[in-house]
Design a protein around this motif. Structure first.
Motif, mmCIF file in Angstrom:
data_model
loop_
_atom_site.group_PDB
_atom_site.id
_atom_site.type_symbol
_atom_site.label_atom_id
_atom_site.label_comp_id
_atom_site.label_asym_id
_atom_site.label_seq_id
_atom_site.Cartn_x
_atom_site.Cartn_y
_atom_site.Cartn_z
ATOM 1 N N LYS A 28 0.875 -1.193 0.000
ATOM 2 C CA LYS A 28 0.000 0.000 0.000
ATOM 3 C C LYS A 28 0.902 1.230 0.000
ATOM 4 O O LYS A 28 1.713 1.417 0.924
ATOM 5 C CB LYS A 28 -0.899 -0.010 1.239
ATOM 6 N N THR A 30 1.130 5.438 -0.289
ATOM 7 C CA THR A 30 0.376 6.698 -0.173
ATOM 8 C C THR A 30 1.351 7.849 -0.377
ATOM 9 O O THR A 30 2.487 7.788 0.110
ATOM 10 C CB THR A 30 -0.274 6.798 1.224
ATOM 11 N N ARG A 191 -6.383 5.689 5.314
ATOM 12 C CA ARG A 191 -5.368 5.225 4.347
ATOM 13 C C ARG A 191 -3.971 5.336 4.942
ATOM 14 O O ARG A 191 -3.129 4.456 4.811
ATOM 15 C CB ARG A 191 -5.461 6.046 3.063
ATOM 16 N N THR A 192 -3.706 6.462 5.599
ATOM 17 C CA THR A 192 -2.354 6.707 6.137
ATOM 18 C C THR A 192 -1.994 5.649 7.175
ATOM 19 O O THR A 192 -0.869 5.192 7.270
ATOM 20 C CB THR A 192 -2.334 8.116 6.776
ATOM 21 N N THR A 195 -1.067 2.331 5.439
ATOM 22 C CA THR A 195 -0.118 2.355 4.314
ATOM 23 C C THR A 195 1.219 1.714 4.698
ATOM 24 O O THR A 195 1.644 1.784 5.855
ATOM 25 C CB THR A 195 0.064 3.798 3.784
ATOM 26 N N PHE A 198 5.124 5.583 2.470
ATOM 27 C CA PHE A 198 4.540 6.938 2.435
ATOM 28 C C PHE A 198 5.557 7.864 1.785
ATOM 29 O O PHE A 198 6.676 7.996 2.274
ATOM 30 C CB PHE A 198 4.238 7.392 3.869
#
Ligand code: APR
Length: 264
Positions: A28, A30, A191-192, A195, A198
């Motif tokens: 994931k 972000t 989402r953060t 994740t 990043f």
């Protein structure tokens, strides 16, 4: 979310590259972007040498009070920004993010930018924390009208008036002293926290709640990479900081981290 480190393959026998990690299709990813993402497209930043906010008058205009005190002047300012942005195209950094998405990587772009260039480049998963200069809304919070898109450059009959209640309409952007849209903040927060990687791209990292998402990502175990021309307050929480114009550094980084699959 996994413990944050096993969702990407540590690069031990691959290209050394700037990254210690390899992104897989289950990672994931972000991004948090600021004005630096669009700087190479020709859109001025806010706090750089020729930054917009060095003009005190403009800062006053970009407040709810400043807008209502002089909607005409405010619309002249936003008409000028819309006109400048309309002449600007996405740069390789925007296209690199779009290429990640089209290659099937799980990437969400949280942006402070209001220029819409991520969407023009082809990104779909975008959270515009500070709104969009191409969206218009009624300035009357009690009005039932909905924001709408307007790409006229320039908008001629300013200040625009709401068809429903007659109040002046305004750009659907977040002014200084204003709250962000709670639904967008909530999506960025979820989402953060889940994740794995990043990316902080071209932001001074001093405006909240936007900058806070980098801290949340770090606290929840993400691998944080900052891309900027210079250090920022977020550099100290980053696992890697890559210095240089993101139009050059971001495509290179994403090509390395995807083992060359995403190449611009
Ligand atoms: N590549 C990478 N970084 C860059 C580049 C570039 N080509 N050009 C500039 N930068 C960096 C600068 O070093 C700076 O750290 O981008 C950052 C721009 O900082 P600001 O001008 O403060 O813009 P931003 O971080 O987006 O501001 C946040 O403040 O006023 C509000 O709503 C406004 O969304 C904005 C928010």
């Amino acid at each position: 979310m996994s413990d944050g480190k096993d969702s990407f393959i540590p690069v031990n026998d691959g290209p050394s590259g700037p990254g210690q990690i390899r992104l897989t299709k289950t990672t994931k990813i972000t991004t948090l972007s600021g004005a630096g993402l669009s700087a190479e497209s020709g859109i001025p930043t806010f706090r750089g040498t020729d930054g917009m906010w060095h003009n005190e008058e403009l800062m006053k205009i970009a407040t709810p009070h400043g807008f209502l005190a002089n909607p005409q002047r405010s619309w002249e300012f936003y008409n000028e920004r819309r006109g400048n942005m309309a002449k600007c195209d996405p740069n390789p950094a925007h296209f690199a993010l779009a290429a990640m998405e089209s290659a099937g990587y799980d990437i969400v772009n949280v942006t402070q930018n209001i220029d819409g260039l991520l969407a023009v480049a082809g990104c779909k998963e975008i959270l515009e924390l500070h709104g969009s200069v191409w969206s218009i809304k009624c300035s009357n919070p009690a009005c039932s009208s909905k924001p709408y898109e307007n790409r006229d450059v320039p908008i001629v009959d300013i200040p625009l008036k709401c068809d429903v209640c007659g109040a002046v309409e305004r750009p659907n952007v977040v002014f200084f002293e204003e709250m962000l849209d709670p639904s967008i903040v909530a999506k960025a927060d979820v989402r953060t926290k889940e994740t794995d990687v990043f990316l902080i791209i071209g932001t001074s990292g001093i405006v909240y709640p936007a900058a806070g998402f980098a801290q949340i990502a770090k606290a929840f175990g993400a691998y944080v990479i900052e891309l900027n021309l210079e250090p920022t307050p977020l550099s100290m929480i980053s696992d890697e900081t890559i210095t240089g114009p993101c139009g050059e550094t971001l495509p290179k980084l994403l090509s390395t981290l995807t083992g060359g699959e995403v190449r611009l």
